[in-house]
Scaffold this active site. Structure first.
Site, PDB file in Angstrom:
ATOM      1  CG  HIS A   1      46.921  64.056  57.456  1.00  0.00           C
ATOM      2  ND1 HIS A   1      46.291  64.921  57.631  1.00  0.00           N
ATOM      3  CD2 HIS A   1      48.144  64.401  58.272  1.00  0.00           C
ATOM      4  CE1 HIS A   1      47.465  65.795  58.349  1.00  0.00           C
ATOM      5  NE2 HIS A   1      47.956  65.552  58.424  1.00  0.00           N
TER       6      HIS A   1
ATOM      7  CG  HIS B   1      50.953  64.446  60.843  1.00  0.00           C
ATOM      8  ND1 HIS B   1      51.253  65.072  59.914  1.00  0.00           N
ATOM      9  CD2 HIS B   1      51.523  63.127  60.322  1.00  0.00           C
ATOM     10  CE1 HIS B   1      52.229  64.442  58.712  1.00  0.00           C
ATOM     11  NE2 HIS B   1      53.225  62.968  59.394  1.00  0.00           N
TER      12      HIS B   1
ATOM     13  CG  ASP C   1      49.916  69.075  63.627  1.00  0.00           C
ATOM     14  OD1 ASP C   1      49.722  67.079  63.050  1.00  0.00           O
ATOM     15  OD2 ASP C   1      49.139  70.307  63.021  1.00  0.00           O
ATOM     16  CG  HIS C   2      46.047  67.372  61.993  1.00  0.00           C
ATOM     17  ND1 HIS C   2      45.523  67.806  60.996  1.00  0.00           N
ATOM     18  CD2 HIS C   2      47.094  67.331  61.761  1.00  0.00           C
ATOM     19  CE1 HIS C   2      46.419  69.066  60.635  1.00  0.00           C
ATOM     20  NE2 HIS C   2      48.169  68.314  60.803  1.00  0.00           N
TER      21      HIS C   2
ATOM     22  CG  HIS D   1      50.868  66.238  54.716  1.00  0.00           C
ATOM     23  ND1 HIS D   1      52.150  66.479  54.691  1.00  0.00           N
ATOM     24  CD2 HIS D   1      50.445  65.764  55.839  1.00  0.00           C
ATOM     25  CE1 HIS D   1      51.543  66.861  56.170  1.00  0.00           C
ATOM     26  NE2 HIS D   1      51.201  66.013  57.019  1.00  0.00           N
TER      27      HIS D   1
ATOM     28  CG  ASP E   1      48.706  69.091  57.236  1.00  0.00           C
ATOM     29  OD1 ASP E   1      48.113  70.096  58.147  1.00  0.00           O
ATOM     30  OD2 ASP E   1      49.182  68.794  58.123  1.00  0.00           O
TER      31      ASP E   1
ATOM     32  CG  HIS F   1      48.285  73.856  59.526  1.00  0.00           C
ATOM     33  ND1 HIS F   1      49.077  73.643  60.856  1.00  0.00           N
ATOM     34  CD2 HIS F   1      48.614  72.374  59.425  1.00  0.00           C
ATOM     35  CE1 HIS F   1      49.902  72.758  61.424  1.00  0.00           C
ATOM     36  NE2 HIS F   1      49.148  71.789  60.095  1.00  0.00           N
TER      37      HIS F   1
HETATM   38 FE    FE Z   1      49.233  69.427  60.570  1.00  0.00          FE
HETATM   39 ZN    ZN Z   2      50.183  66.696  59.276  1.00  0.00          ZN
END
Ligand code: FE
Ligand code: ZN
Length: 254
Positions: free
Chosen positions: A53, A55, A57-58, A109, A126, A164
């Site tokens: 996805h 975001h 942090d990915h 999410h 996530d 995570h």
């Molecule tokens: Fe994340």
């Molecule tokens: Zn996320």
């Protein structure tokens, strides 16, 4: 069966790498370049980068790594994901580096979140965490519930690779909801021992998640009754139980 490796990244992310034979590998959700560059110095050759996805942090290191190793990037068709990639949809197959994965759309999410399934593994981003699930940023509770049910229907031996390391924090909420679940107590103890030894709590089997993750247990009468008692929802309505449970967790301080 190839064994997945979790590269710790950022504060609590994992970048998963999977290699069938030799060093040709796929990597999933690189939010940071350095852990992957370090693995590349040890011989890892990423051939494909899979994104679950949009975001940051990915995705933050996707472009850098794609350029460094010439890997093909696969990602959901979402304009918020920068750079060049092959857009993926439900049912698409990715055959790469001797591996065979398929795409499952799991909105909730985010609206375009996907999971990658195959080789006895599920890269769930996530959406599904061990003992928990992602927050509902864009989807409805009903969508997320459906996504989680589809993941939970994978073969029980499927090993879940979450993006995570949230297992211990999730365990304290799960134990609040289901204090009398022996499988959960055992999983929480195992996860505490793993973290104390500096090891990831993942991957974890889907069978374990079904027995311990409250978000996959909304049809269990005792859990449903407990959530209904807390939130005043209809215990026979699994989506209502899920909705209340997710809301409960959002306000849970640990
Ligand atoms: Fe994340
Ligand atoms: Zn996320």
């Amino acid at each position: 069966m190839p064994f997945p490796t979790a590269l710790p990244a950022l504060s609590d992310n994992y970048i998963w790498t999977l290699a069938e034979a030799g060093a040709d590998a796929i990597i999933v959700d690189p939010g940071e370049a350095e852990p992957v560059l370090a693995a590349m110095r040890q011989g890892l050759r990423p051939r494909a980068i899979l994104v679950t996805h949009h975001h940051h942090d990915h995705t933050d290191a996707v472009a850098t790594l794609a350029e460094r190793c010439g890997a093909t990037v696969y990602a959901p068709d979402d304009a918020r994901i920068a750079g060049e990639f092959v857009p993926v949809r439900e049912g698409d197959r990715i055959e790469m580096a001797g591996l065979d994965l398929r795409v499952m759309e799991v909105p909730g999410h985010t609206r375009s979140h996907v999971a990658y399934i195959g080789e006895g593994l599920a890269f769930t981003g996530d959406t599904l965490f061990s003992l928990g699930c992602g927050r509902l940023f864009e989807g409805t509770p009903a969508q997320m519930f459906d996504s989680l049910e589809r993941l939970a229907a994978l073969p029980p031996e499927t090993r879940v690779c979450c993006a995570h390391e949230y297992t211990l924090a999730n365990a304290s909420f799960a134990l609040t909801v289901e204090p009398g679940n022996p499988a959960l107590a055992e999983r929480a103890a195992q996860a505490r021992a793993a973290r104390a030894a500096g090891l990831p709590t993942l991957p974890i089997s889907m069978d374990s998640e079904r027995k311990t993750n409250p978000f996959l247990r909304c049809r269990e009468p005792r859990l449903a009754a407990r959530v209904a008692e807390y939130a005043g929802c209809d215990p026979a309505d699994a989506v209502a139980v899920f909705t209340a449970l997710r809301r409960w967790k959002d306000g849970f301080a640990g």
